[in-house]
Design an enzyme around this catalytic site. Sequence first.
Site, short mmCIF file in Angstrom:
data_model
loop_
_atom_site.label_atom_id
_atom_site.label_comp_id
_atom_site.label_asym_id
_atom_site.label_seq_id
_atom_site.Cartn_x
_atom_site.Cartn_y
_atom_site.Cartn_z
N HIS A 268 -2.58 -4.67 -8.58
CA HIS A 268 -3.51 -4.49 -9.70
C HIS A 268 -4.75 -5.35 -9.39
CE1 HIS A 268 -5.00 -3.65 -13.60
NE2 HIS A 268 -4.18 -4.35 -14.37
N HIS A 307 -5.16 5.25 -6.27
CA HIS A 307 -5.19 4.88 -7.68
C HIS A 307 -4.26 5.80 -8.45
CE1 HIS A 307 -6.80 3.84 -11.61
NE2 HIS A 307 -7.29 2.77 -11.03
N ASP A 363 -11.66 -2.06 -6.01
CA ASP A 363 -11.41 -3.31 -5.30
C ASP A 363 -11.82 -3.27 -3.84
OD1 ASP A 363 -10.10 -4.71 -7.45
OD2 ASP A 363 -8.56 -3.18 -7.26
C1 LIG Z 1 -2.88 1.79 -6.79
C2 LIG Z 1 -1.47 2.25 -6.40
C3 LIG Z 1 -0.47 1.14 -6.84
C4 LIG Z 1 -1.16 3.57 -7.12
O1 LIG Z 1 0.16 3.88 -6.85
P1 LIG Z 1 0.87 5.23 -7.33
O2 LIG Z 1 0.06 5.95 -8.32
O3 LIG Z 1 2.24 4.84 -7.75
O4 LIG Z 1 0.86 6.12 -6.06
P2 LIG Z 1 2.09 6.36 -5.10
O5 LIG Z 1 2.66 5.04 -4.68
O6 LIG Z 1 2.99 7.34 -5.77
O7 LIG Z 1 1.38 7.01 -3.85
C5 LIG Z 1 1.42 8.40 -3.52
C6 LIG Z 1 1.49 8.52 -2.02
O8 LIG Z 1 0.34 7.92 -1.40
C7 LIG Z 1 0.72 6.81 -0.60
N1 LIG Z 1 -0.22 5.73 -0.87
C8 LIG Z 1 -0.69 5.32 -2.08
N2 LIG Z 1 -1.58 4.33 -1.94
C9 LIG Z 1 -1.67 4.10 -0.61
C10 LIG Z 1 -2.43 3.21 0.16
N3 LIG Z 1 -3.27 2.35 -0.42
N4 LIG Z 1 -2.27 3.22 1.51
C11 LIG Z 1 -1.42 4.11 2.09
N5 LIG Z 1 -0.68 4.99 1.42
C12 LIG Z 1 -0.80 4.98 0.09
C13 LIG Z 1 2.13 6.46 -1.02
O9 LIG Z 1 2.85 5.84 0.02
C14 LIG Z 1 2.66 7.81 -1.37
O10 LIG Z 1 2.95 8.52 -0.19
P3 LIG Z 1 4.27 9.44 -0.06
O11 LIG Z 1 4.05 10.55 -1.06
O12 LIG Z 1 4.30 9.88 1.36
O13 LIG Z 1 5.43 8.56 -0.43
C15 LIG Z 1 -1.37 2.47 -4.86
O14 LIG Z 1 -2.27 3.48 -4.47
C16 LIG Z 1 -1.59 1.19 -4.08
O15 LIG Z 1 -0.66 0.40 -3.91
N6 LIG Z 1 -2.84 0.97 -3.58
C17 LIG Z 1 -3.17 -0.24 -2.86
C18 LIG Z 1 -3.37 -1.38 -3.83
C19 LIG Z 1 -4.67 -1.28 -4.58
O16 LIG Z 1 -5.73 -1.05 -4.01
N7 LIG Z 1 -4.58 -1.49 -5.93
C20 LIG Z 1 -5.74 -1.51 -6.79
C21 LIG Z 1 -5.73 -0.43 -7.81
S1 LIG Z 1 -7.24 -0.42 -8.70
#
Ligand SMILES: CC(C)(COP(=O)(O)OP(=O)(O)OC[C@H]1O[C@@H](n2cnc3c(N)ncnc32)[C@H](O)[C@@H]1OP(=O)(O)O)[C@@H](O)C(=O)NCCC(=O)NCCS
Length: 436
Positions: A268, A307, A363
């Site tokens: 987050h 996201h 971010d």
């Molecule tokens: C923001 C976040 C937590 C959202 O998660 P979410 O909605 O639960 O999305 P998911 O984890 O279901 O991701 C969907 C797919 O994309 C992939 N994915 C998501 N974010 C990714 C990233 N930053 N890098 C690589 N792969 C990613 C997941 O592994 C998943 O792949 P799969 O379908 O092969 O398993 C996630 O994108 C993340 O961890 N991002 C990095 C941290 C970040 O920048 N956070 C700030 C948010 S403002």
Amino acid sequence: MPENTLTVTDNRTNKTYTLPIENGTIRGMDLRQIKTGAEDFGLMSYDPAFMNTASCKSAITFIDGDRGILRYRGYNIEDLAENCTYLQVAYLLLFGELPDQKQTREWVDKITHHTMLHETTKEFMHRFRHDAHPMGVLTSTVAALSTVYPEAKNIHDPENRMLQIIRLVAKMPTMAAYSYRHSLGFPYVYPDNELTYTENFMNMLWKMVEPKYVANPVLARALDILFILHADHEQNCSTNTMRCVGSSHPDPYLAVSGACAALAGPLHGGANEAVLIMLAEIGDKRNIPDYIKRIKEGKGKLMGFGHRVYKNYDPRARIIKQIADQVFQVTGKNPKLEIALELEKIALEDEYFVTRKLYPNVDFYSGIIYQAMGFLPEMFTVLFAIPRTVGWLAQWNEMLEDKEQKISRPRQVYIGHALRKIDGTKFATVKSAVGR
Ligand SMILES: CC(C)(COP(=O)(O)OP(=O)(O)OC[C@H]1O[C@@H](n2cnc3c(N)ncnc32)[C@H](O)[C@@H]1OP(=O)(O)O)[C@@H](O)C(=O)NCCC(=O)NCCS
């Protein structure tokens, strides 16, 4: 059959139910009538991480994640970033309308005259370890304000509630700046009432021996815009925490402290700090293909990408990219920008990221700007917490006035053991211990 309804047939019983649809939702509680018999508890929905559950009605922030739209109270984020100050946007979030000139003057005056911390709070902050993370310091100190303002627990008195809201918006920069000065071992700098909200924050962060701190206007405005972009983002993890903690009716200092804790995690508000760590790890543009390969093999995530809601370019990231140019003209270019731009270019063309709709989020670039402005990475999440406080408070206020809201309490699907009995021949029971 009324048009706005959903008809469901339970194949276990062959019974049919008609559920009303309102605002594109059915009520979770309407499922409870779907039972197999008198003993059955009734159907529930199972939705870990709230992937498809609306927990409230809100009139504050609108996001269309597919089209990359973010609006506060109906105004596009681009419009607000171009035309308003952070404190005007804070007013908009709290009261629903932008302030006119007189209201702006009065509002700014109120916030300015609540920036001081009680000396005992300053002393309290002084007792943290010298290398305490500023986010831990901030989270604990906000909670400690609950002891300074015991009247804050009268949350059903709107006037009293507003006083605490003003205090929180006003004091967050002071606590944030003190947490930073503490980590450097520098004396705390008191607020300067002649400065604007962000200028005063910069004063409390960076004033050394000069008699009066003069903020660079480009950097002060850039910080103000960054604060606008971070002010609210509807039901994200920390806002949901604010509403959840707030639903048991503690004072707002305790609820904001809970929200700060939720914000601190790398998934987050901690993500911008994680982006900088990632860019340092990559080190050089030449290492990007290898790094992307590792991510695609499931070894970690590309921080600052992806996201839960945006499946398009985050509109905040676009604005941040624009202000980066203005900031770099003052500070000189952050060498990490080159790596970030190249990383973005490659990721946006790569099939893995394209098919998963993973775009840069807020971010991805904010940390690079903050670093160029002179902030240490440990401060990045704190810089997020300051402006988000007003979003948390607007949502908290809205929740308290919402007659449909109650204490937040989800259900669970129990998957543990059925009833068991303790076998006294296998374990040392209390009885056998007494007998010994
Ligand atoms: C923001 C976040 C937590 C959202 O998660 P979410 O909605 O639960 O999305 P998911 O984890 O279901 O991701 C969907 C797919 O994309 C992939 N994915 C998501 N974010 C990714 C990233 N930053 N890098 C690589 N792969 C990613 C997941 O592994 C998943 O792949 P799969 O379908 O092969 O398993 C996630 O994108 C993340 O961890 N991002 C990095 C941290 C970040 O920048 N956070 C700030 C948010 S403002």
